[in-house]
Write a protein that holds these residues in place. Structure first.
Motif, PDB file in Angstrom:
ATOM      1  N   ASN A   2       0.830  -1.197   0.000  1.00 39.04           N
ATOM      2  CA  ASN A   2       0.000   0.000   0.000  1.00 39.04           C
ATOM      3  C   ASN A   2       0.861   1.242   0.000  1.00 39.04           C
ATOM      4  O   ASN A   2       1.599   1.499   0.919  1.00 39.04           O
ATOM      5  CB  ASN A   2      -0.918  -0.015   1.231  1.00 39.04           C
ATOM      6  N   THR A   4      -0.675   4.350  -1.011  1.00 37.49           N
ATOM      7  CA  THR A   4      -1.607   5.456  -1.223  1.00 37.49           C
ATOM      8  C   THR A   4      -1.737   6.366  -0.017  1.00 37.49           C
ATOM      9  O   THR A   4      -2.371   7.402  -0.102  1.00 37.49           O
ATOM     10  CB  THR A   4      -2.996   4.908  -1.582  1.00 37.49           C
ATOM     11  N   THR A 186      -2.337  -3.709   5.904  1.00 39.10           N
ATOM     12  CA  THR A 186      -3.776  -3.797   5.701  1.00 39.10           C
ATOM     13  C   THR A 186      -4.447  -4.445   6.889  1.00 39.10           C
ATOM     14  O   THR A 186      -4.141  -5.590   7.229  1.00 39.10           O
ATOM     15  CB  THR A 186      -4.087  -4.622   4.443  1.00 39.10           C
ATOM     16  N   THR A 191      -7.012  -6.415   1.506  1.00 40.95           N
ATOM     17  CA  THR A 191      -6.156  -5.428   0.853  1.00 40.95           C
ATOM     18  C   THR A 191      -6.937  -4.535  -0.099  1.00 40.95           C
ATOM     19  O   THR A 191      -6.830  -3.302  -0.048  1.00 40.95           O
ATOM     20  CB  THR A 191      -5.026  -6.134   0.090  1.00 40.95           C
ATOM     21  N   GLU A 195      -7.511  -0.435   0.456  1.00 38.65           N
ATOM     22  CA  GLU A 195      -6.847   0.520  -0.419  1.00 38.65           C
ATOM     23  C   GLU A 195      -7.854   1.362  -1.201  1.00 38.65           C
ATOM     24  O   GLU A 195      -7.627   2.556  -1.432  1.00 38.65           O
ATOM     25  CB  GLU A 195      -5.900  -0.209  -1.366  1.00 38.65           C
ATOM     26  N   GLN A 264      -7.020  -1.951  -8.592  1.00 34.48           N
ATOM     27  CA  GLN A 264      -7.335  -2.780  -7.431  1.00 34.48           C
ATOM     28  C   GLN A 264      -8.602  -3.599  -7.660  1.00 34.48           C
ATOM     29  O   GLN A 264      -8.720  -4.727  -7.165  1.00 34.48           O
ATOM     30  CB  GLN A 264      -7.509  -1.895  -6.187  1.00 34.48           C
TER      31      GLN A 264
END
Length: 353
Positions: A2, A4, A186, A191, A195, A264
């Motif tokens: 991750n 972001t 996560t 996940t 996200e 994603q």
């Protein structure tokens, strides 16, 4: 991994295409991030740090935080400083590995997001402040007092803190391929959902809501200025500069984040797409960093009152014959400003900008 919720570019040599569950080689992403990200972070620190410190210095020395505008500018500078002060850690991490421990991993990650959201929220608050000052200038119920500024600032910091809590809770250090990294994990093992929620938060809170606020406030301000025959074109040009700058620096990154969410959801698939999105995310996210260097110029240095205070701070009086005379001029100007109230939207905006 991750990426972001903190600066992107911390990819390992392999990532996975979750559509085919096949490993994607990320050497190109890793090498490009190690080359240009530390340099970019260093430039943002070089230009963002002195500019925002100067804004704080002038506001605390001369303004005394007497109105909502000064409080908004102060908090915007603090937000940018918090953001900039997190970048040296990310610069070293990108070029090498994380050596600062678990606690600083959480704290610096939270500071990064606190400055990120704080800057955007206070830009929105400045737009609202200008809207009430100009569009509702004659309304006795729309007074922008110091108390209103303090309450609004506390509310903005509270929202920014809530948005940063996931970084404080779910960020930790890990050893991947012999390299210590700092990134968020996560919760609950979901996940994709996690996200996508993070990306949605960034898009909505970090872009869409501030953009709607800015467009509404500044559109109404421009309408008022155009109706006022004495209004100056300079004020309208400044408004367009503020809006266009926001669009240029924030729109590309949020578009890329939306595309990442499609990846994603496996709407966009393939290793080539993953590599392109990761590199593009690095570039567009880095562009948003530049905004904290421009905020002092756009929101402070362009203001007539701020430029006057800046000349006083450095003892650099323009268009004055000698220091005693200039001192008298500044004192007279301060007195006139103190007894004059913004009787029209044009007077207010010309003094502010």
């Amino acid at each position: 991994m991750n990426t972001t919720e903190m600066p992107s570019g911390f990819s390992t040599e392999y990532d996975y295409d979750y559509d085919t569950y096949s490993p994607c080689r990320m050497e190109s992403v890793k090498s490009s991030s190690k080359r240009f990200l530390p340099v970019l972070y260093s430039l943002v620190i070089l230009f963002g740090l002195p500019g925002n410190i100067l804004v704080l210095w002038v506001l605390l020395k001369y303004r005394r935080l007497r109105n909502m505008t000064d409080i908004c500018l102060l908090n915007l500078a603090i937000s940018d400083l918090i953001f900039v002060l997190s970048l040296p850690f990310w610069a070293y991490f990108t070029a090498n590995q994380w050596i600062f421990g678990d606690v600083l991993c959480k704290v610096i990650s939270a500071f990064y997001m606190l400055g990120y959201y704080g800057g955007i929220l206070f830009i929105s608050l400045i737009s609202i402040d200008r809207y009430f000052a100009i569009v509702h200038a004659v309304s006795p119920f729309m007074r922008r007092t110091t108390l209103h500024g303090l309450i609004s600032s506390i509310a903005m910091w509270f929202i920014a803190l809530l948005a940063s809590l996931p970084n404080l809770i779910y960020t930790n250090t890990y050893v991947l391929e012999g390299r210590t990294t700092c990134h968020s994990f996560t919760p609950g093992g979901s996940t994709t959902k996690w996200e996508i929620c993070i990306i949605l938060k960034n898009n909505v809170l970090g872009f869409l809501i501030p953009l709607v606020i800015m467009l509404f406030c500044y559109t109404n301000i421009v309408i008022i200025l155009l109706k006022n025959k004495s209004s100056k074109q300079r004020a309208i040009k400044v408004i367009f500069t503020v809006v266009i700058t926001f669009l240029i620096f924030w729109t590309p990154h949020n578009i890329v984040l939306f595309l990442v969410s499609l990846k994603q959801l496996q709407i966009l698939t393939g290793c080539d797409m993953l590599i392109k999105l990761t590199i593009t995310q690095q570039i567009t996210e880095s562009i948003t960093f530049i905004h904290c260097c421009l905020n002092p110029i756009i929101y402070a240095f362009l203001g007539q009152k701020f430029k006057s205070d800046l000349r006083r701070l450095f003892h650099f009086p323009w268009k004055c014959g000698y220091k005693a005379r200039c001192k008298d001029q500044f004192t007279s100007r301060e007195f006139n400003n103190s007894i004059r109230t913004p009787s029209s939207s044009d007077n207010y905006f010309s003094r502010l900008m």
